[in-house]
Design a protein around this motif. Structure first.
Motif, mmCIF file in Angstrom:
data_model
loop_
_atom_site.group_PDB
_atom_site.id
_atom_site.type_symbol
_atom_site.label_atom_id
_atom_site.label_comp_id
_atom_site.label_asym_id
_atom_site.label_seq_id
_atom_site.Cartn_x
_atom_site.Cartn_y
_atom_site.Cartn_z
ATOM 1 N N ALA B 13 43.815 31.966 29.857
ATOM 2 C CA ALA B 13 44.395 30.774 30.469
ATOM 3 C C ALA B 13 44.568 29.691 29.415
ATOM 4 N N LYS B 14 45.590 28.899 29.598
ATOM 5 C CA LYS B 14 45.749 27.725 28.744
ATOM 6 C C LYS B 14 44.885 26.615 29.306
ATOM 7 N N ARG B 15 44.377 25.798 28.414
ATOM 8 C CA ARG B 15 43.530 24.699 28.838
ATOM 9 C C ARG B 15 44.252 23.866 29.901
ATOM 10 N N GLY B 16 43.558 23.595 30.993
ATOM 11 C CA GLY B 16 44.139 22.795 32.066
ATOM 12 C C GLY B 16 44.659 23.619 33.233
ATOM 13 N N GLN B 17 44.800 24.925 33.014
ATOM 14 C CA GLN B 17 45.254 25.800 34.103
ATOM 15 C C GLN B 17 44.130 26.080 35.095
ATOM 16 N N ASP B 18 44.520 26.412 36.319
ATOM 17 C CA ASP B 18 43.560 26.857 37.323
ATOM 18 C C ASP B 18 43.500 28.382 37.290
ATOM 19 N N VAL B 19 42.306 28.946 37.514
ATOM 20 C CA VAL B 19 42.176 30.403 37.581
ATOM 21 C C VAL B 19 41.379 30.782 38.822
ATOM 22 N N ALA B 20 41.605 32.000 39.299
ATOM 23 C CA ALA B 20 40.873 32.537 40.444
ATOM 24 C C ALA B 20 40.392 33.930 40.093
ATOM 25 N N LEU B 21 39.102 34.152 40.242
ATOM 26 C CA LEU B 21 38.486 35.431 39.922
ATOM 27 C C LEU B 21 37.970 36.053 41.218
ATOM 28 N N ARG B 22 38.231 37.340 41.371
ATOM 29 C CA ARG B 22 37.909 37.995 42.638
ATOM 30 C C ARG B 22 36.751 38.970 42.478
ATOM 31 N N CYS B 23 35.941 39.053 43.531
ATOM 32 C CA CYS B 23 34.835 40.013 43.564
ATOM 33 C C CYS B 23 34.856 40.768 44.885
ATOM 34 N N ASP B 24 34.828 42.102 44.795
ATOM 35 C CA ASP B 24 34.690 42.945 45.973
ATOM 36 C C ASP B 24 33.294 43.552 45.942
ATOM 37 N N PHE B 65 34.369 23.903 39.433
ATOM 38 C CA PHE B 65 34.053 25.262 39.859
ATOM 39 C C PHE B 65 33.853 25.284 41.372
ATOM 40 N N PHE B 66 34.493 26.249 41.997
ATOM 41 C CA PHE B 66 34.431 26.353 43.453
ATOM 42 C C PHE B 66 34.409 27.829 43.827
ATOM 43 N N ALA B 67 33.542 28.202 44.762
ATOM 44 C CA ALA B 67 33.479 29.600 45.192
ATOM 45 C C ALA B 67 33.543 29.667 46.699
ATOM 46 N N GLU B 68 34.099 30.759 47.201
ATOM 47 C CA GLU B 68 34.175 30.960 48.650
ATOM 48 C C GLU B 68 34.040 32.424 48.994
ATOM 49 N N ARG B 69 33.643 32.662 50.218
ATOM 50 C CA ARG B 69 33.496 34.028 50.745
ATOM 51 C C ARG B 69 33.762 33.941 52.254
ATOM 52 N N PRO B 70 34.982 33.647 52.633
ATOM 53 C CA PRO B 70 35.307 33.239 54.008
ATOM 54 C C PRO B 70 34.968 34.246 55.098
ATOM 55 N N GLU B 71 35.033 35.533 54.800
ATOM 56 C CA GLU B 71 34.762 36.529 55.837
ATOM 57 C C GLU B 71 33.502 37.327 55.549
ATOM 58 N N SER B 75 34.759 37.740 47.660
ATOM 59 C CA SER B 75 34.506 36.367 47.221
ATOM 60 C C SER B 75 35.467 36.008 46.093
ATOM 61 N N THR B 76 35.801 34.741 46.021
ATOM 62 C CA THR B 76 36.657 34.239 44.948
ATOM 63 C C THR B 76 35.966 33.079 44.254
ATOM 64 N N LEU B 77 35.940 33.118 42.951
ATOM 65 C CA LEU B 77 35.448 32.004 42.139
ATOM 66 C C LEU B 77 36.670 31.331 41.526
ATOM 67 N N LYS B 78 36.840 30.063 41.808
ATOM 68 C CA LYS B 78 37.994 29.326 41.304
ATOM 69 C C LYS B 78 37.527 28.279 40.299
ATOM 70 N N ILE B 79 38.241 28.198 39.217
ATOM 71 C CA ILE B 79 37.953 27.183 38.208
ATOM 72 C C ILE B 79 39.215 26.354 38.034
ATOM 73 N N GLN B 80 39.100 25.073 38.279
ATOM 74 C CA GLN B 80 40.254 24.182 38.159
ATOM 75 C C GLN B 80 40.260 23.526 36.780
ATOM 76 N N ARG B 81 41.454 23.262 36.296
ATOM 77 C CA ARG B 81 41.627 22.536 35.015
ATOM 78 C C ARG B 81 40.704 23.114 33.950
ATOM 79 N N THR B 82 40.889 24.395 33.651
ATOM 80 C CA THR B 82 39.975 25.099 32.741
ATOM 81 C C THR B 82 39.857 24.405 31.393
ATOM 82 N N GLN B 83 38.659 24.486 30.842
ATOM 83 C CA GLN B 83 38.339 23.938 29.524
ATOM 84 C C GLN B 83 37.879 25.089 28.624
ATOM 85 N N GLN B 84 37.899 24.851 27.319
ATOM 86 C CA GLN B 84 37.497 25.913 26.381
ATOM 87 C C GLN B 84 36.061 26.367 26.622
#
Lengths: 109, 117
Positions: B13-24, B65-71, B75-84
């Motif tokens: 990711a470029k610095r400042g981008q949002d990313v979403a990581l998934r876990c099953d 950093f934000f994580a959710e597991r709605p059902e 689960s998804t781990l989201k990182i906003q405005r990524t930094q190095q």
């Protein structure tokens, strides 16, 4: 702060027994978990518990604040990173693992 | 038998981008954990779910950093405005049990390696 301590590197010869030592300062932790980790793969649990135990070639010693992992008949393929971890209590009754920084096992042929 | 799976395996990711990581997690596992592993370090706890409830997020390093597991499964781990300094391997683990009895074990996925440029 909860911490787990282990050496960064251990070397062994093929066929020997190698020992990796670990001690901790994790509040209310009574168990040790030893994981094997090859880069890019999922860490795999080798042995765990609150008493001495054995799983195949892996032996675990136990004292209240320290444990050793002994690997019998070391093979070249055992060269990897070994993590010691202790469980700490989380809100809701779960247990997070506090890990050491890992011990790289080097196997000399 | 399926273990814990994570996707993507690698993310740049470029610095400042949002990313979403998934876990099953493993089917039927009640507990789900996220850990962050910096280069040369052991995994460090980020957050914990029991079914869909996020019961502990004390390890999240910032409000980006934000994580959710709605059902109560994926689960998804989201990182906003990524930094190095967010560059690390993010490991997910699941467990059938809640407590730490003699049969307790956390099963780990292979991780997602995040590189922030």
């Amino acid at each position: 702060k909860d911490q787990v301590f282990q050496p960064s590197t251990v070397a062994s010869s093929e066929g020997a027994v190698v020992e990796i030592f670990c001690n901790h300062s994790v509040s209310n932790a009574y168990n040790f978990f030893w994981y094997l980790h090859f880069p890019g793969c999922a860490p795999r649990l080798l042995v765990k518990g609150s008493k001495p135990s054995q799983q195949g070639r892996y032996n675990m010693t136990y004292e209240r604040f320290s444990s050793s992992l002994l690997i019998l008949q070391v093979r070249e393929a055992d060269a990897a990173v070994y993590y010691c971890a202790c469980p700490g209590i989380l809100t809701g009754g779960g247990n997070k693992l506090t890990f050491g920084t890992g011990t790289q096992l080097k196997v000399e042929l | 038998g399926a273990g814990v799976s994570q996707s993507p395996r690698y993310k740049v990711a470029k610095r400042g981008q949002d990313v979403a990581l998934r876990c099953d997690p493993i089917s039927g596992h009640v507990s789900l954990f996220w850990y962050q592993q910096a280069l040369g370090q052991g995994p460090e706890f980020l957050t914990y779910f029991q079914n869909e409830a996020q019961l502990d997020k004390s390890g999240l390093p910032s409000d980006r950093f934000f994580a959710e597991r709605p059902e109560g499964s994926v689960s998804t781990l989201k990182i906003q405005r990524t930094q190095q300094e967010d560059s690390a391997v993010y490991l997910c683990a699941s467990s059938y049990q809640v407590g730490s009895g003699s049969r307790y074990e956390q099963f780990f996925g292979p991780g997602t390696r995040l590189t922030v440029l």
